[in-house]
Design a protein around this motif. Structure first.
Motif, PDB file in Angstrom:
ATOM      1  N   ARG A  88      54.177  42.450  34.029  1.00 53.57           N
ATOM      2  CA  ARG A  88      54.644  41.488  33.344  1.00 53.57           C
ATOM      3  C   ARG A  88      52.592  41.016  32.611  1.00 53.57           C
ATOM      4  O   ARG A  88      52.793  41.447  30.815  1.00 53.57           O
ATOM      5  N   ASP A 116      50.848  35.558  44.723  1.00 48.12           N
ATOM      6  CA  ASP A 116      51.795  36.574  45.196  1.00 48.12           C
ATOM      7  C   ASP A 116      52.380  37.235  43.677  1.00 48.12           C
ATOM      8  O   ASP A 116      52.890  38.108  44.071  1.00 48.12           O
ATOM      9  N   GLU A 117      51.596  36.889  42.770  1.00 49.16           N
ATOM     10  CA  GLU A 117      51.620  37.734  41.019  1.00 49.16           C
ATOM     11  C   GLU A 117      50.822  39.188  41.513  1.00 49.16           C
ATOM     12  O   GLU A 117      50.727  40.002  41.072  1.00 49.16           O
ATOM     13  N   MET A 118      49.552  38.961  41.722  1.00 48.01           N
ATOM     14  CA  MET A 118      48.516  39.460  41.872  1.00 48.01           C
ATOM     15  C   MET A 118      48.400  40.731  43.773  1.00 48.01           C
ATOM     16  O   MET A 118      48.146  41.843  43.665  1.00 48.01           O
ATOM     17  N   LEU A 173      45.702  33.944  37.621  1.00 45.40           N
ATOM     18  CA  LEU A 173      47.114  34.540  38.271  1.00 45.40           C
ATOM     19  C   LEU A 173      47.676  33.758  39.460  1.00 45.40           C
ATOM     20  O   LEU A 173      46.573  33.679  40.638  1.00 45.40           O
ATOM     21  N   ALA A 174      48.810  33.893  39.710  1.00 45.19           N
ATOM     22  CA  ALA A 174      49.825  33.170  40.880  1.00 45.19           C
ATOM     23  C   ALA A 174      48.538  34.801  42.074  1.00 45.19           C
ATOM     24  O   ALA A 174      48.860  35.692  42.279  1.00 45.19           O
ATOM     25  N   PRO A 196      50.054  43.996  37.781  1.00 45.63           N
ATOM     26  CA  PRO A 196      51.909  43.931  37.373  1.00 45.63           C
ATOM     27  C   PRO A 196      52.588  44.217  36.569  1.00 45.63           C
ATOM     28  O   PRO A 196      51.670  44.114  34.902  1.00 45.63           O
ATOM     29  N   SER A 233      49.439  44.075  44.066  1.00 45.30           N
ATOM     30  CA  SER A 233      48.349  44.990  42.804  1.00 45.30           C
ATOM     31  C   SER A 233      47.366  45.109  43.814  1.00 45.30           C
ATOM     32  O   SER A 233      47.107  46.894  44.108  1.00 45.30           O
ATOM     33  N   GLY A 270      45.105  31.956  44.341  1.00 46.92           N
ATOM     34  CA  GLY A 270      45.212  32.218  42.773  1.00 46.92           C
ATOM     35  C   GLY A 270      43.687  33.640  42.819  1.00 46.92           C
ATOM     36  O   GLY A 270      42.943  33.861  43.450  1.00 46.92           O
TER      37      GLY A 270
END
Length: 161
Positions: A101, A122-124, A119-120, A99, A127, A60
């Motif tokens: 969130r 896939d979440e970042m 952050l994981a 992201p 972006s 991450g």
């Protein structure tokens, strides 16, 4: 009472402290990319507002606000390490979308007091893939480029026959 955050090199790790208690450890050899988000021209250390560190594999991302000192660790400590690794990039903060969130949390005031967060991947990744990266470039390389651009004829690319 407001929490204090700082980072510190210990052996080959960058350790994150909150109120003088170690809360996380980033193995330097697992760092793939560091993005220093800057305001203005990014010509002075005070222009860096946030650091985003991408770790190897699916470990991450780590996000650091300016007052954690992470950008100083990148720019001014172990310069040979960062130069050899060639993983430090500069990003204008105005063009760095995060992201949803994180954007909504900051808008509602939930982001205050979170000087460091993980952050994981896939979440970042979605972006950061759209950011305009400048580099790889150490602080010294960036400073030298700025100096050469201010010299008369220092950055001329035209050649006369």
């Amino acid at each position: 009472m407001k929490s204090t955050w700082r980072t510190l090199w210990q052996q080959n790790d960058i350790v994150v402290f909150r109120d003088e208690i170690a809360v996380d450890r980033l193995p330097a050899d697992r760092i793939e990319r560091v993005c220093l988000l800057y305001s203005g021209n990014g010509d002075s250390p005070g222009d860096i507002v946030q650091s985003v560190v991408q770790m190897a594999g699916d470990e991450g991302f780590a996000l650091f606000d300016a007052h954690t000192g992470f950008a100083g660790r990148v720019n001014f400590e172990r310069q040979a390490f960062w130069r050899e690794k060639a993983c430090v990039y500069w990003v204008p903060v105005a063009g760095a979308a995060f992201p949803w969130r994180l954007r909504l949390g900051a808008w509602r005031g939930e982001g205050k007091g979170q000087a460091f967060r993980r952050l994981a991947s896939d979440e970042m990744a979605g972006s950061i893939g759209n950011w305009r990266l400048e580099g790889p470039q150490t602080w010294d390389e960036r400073k030298n480029g700025r100096i050469s651009r201010t010299r008369p004829f220092g950055h001329s690319h035209s050649a006369r026959a």
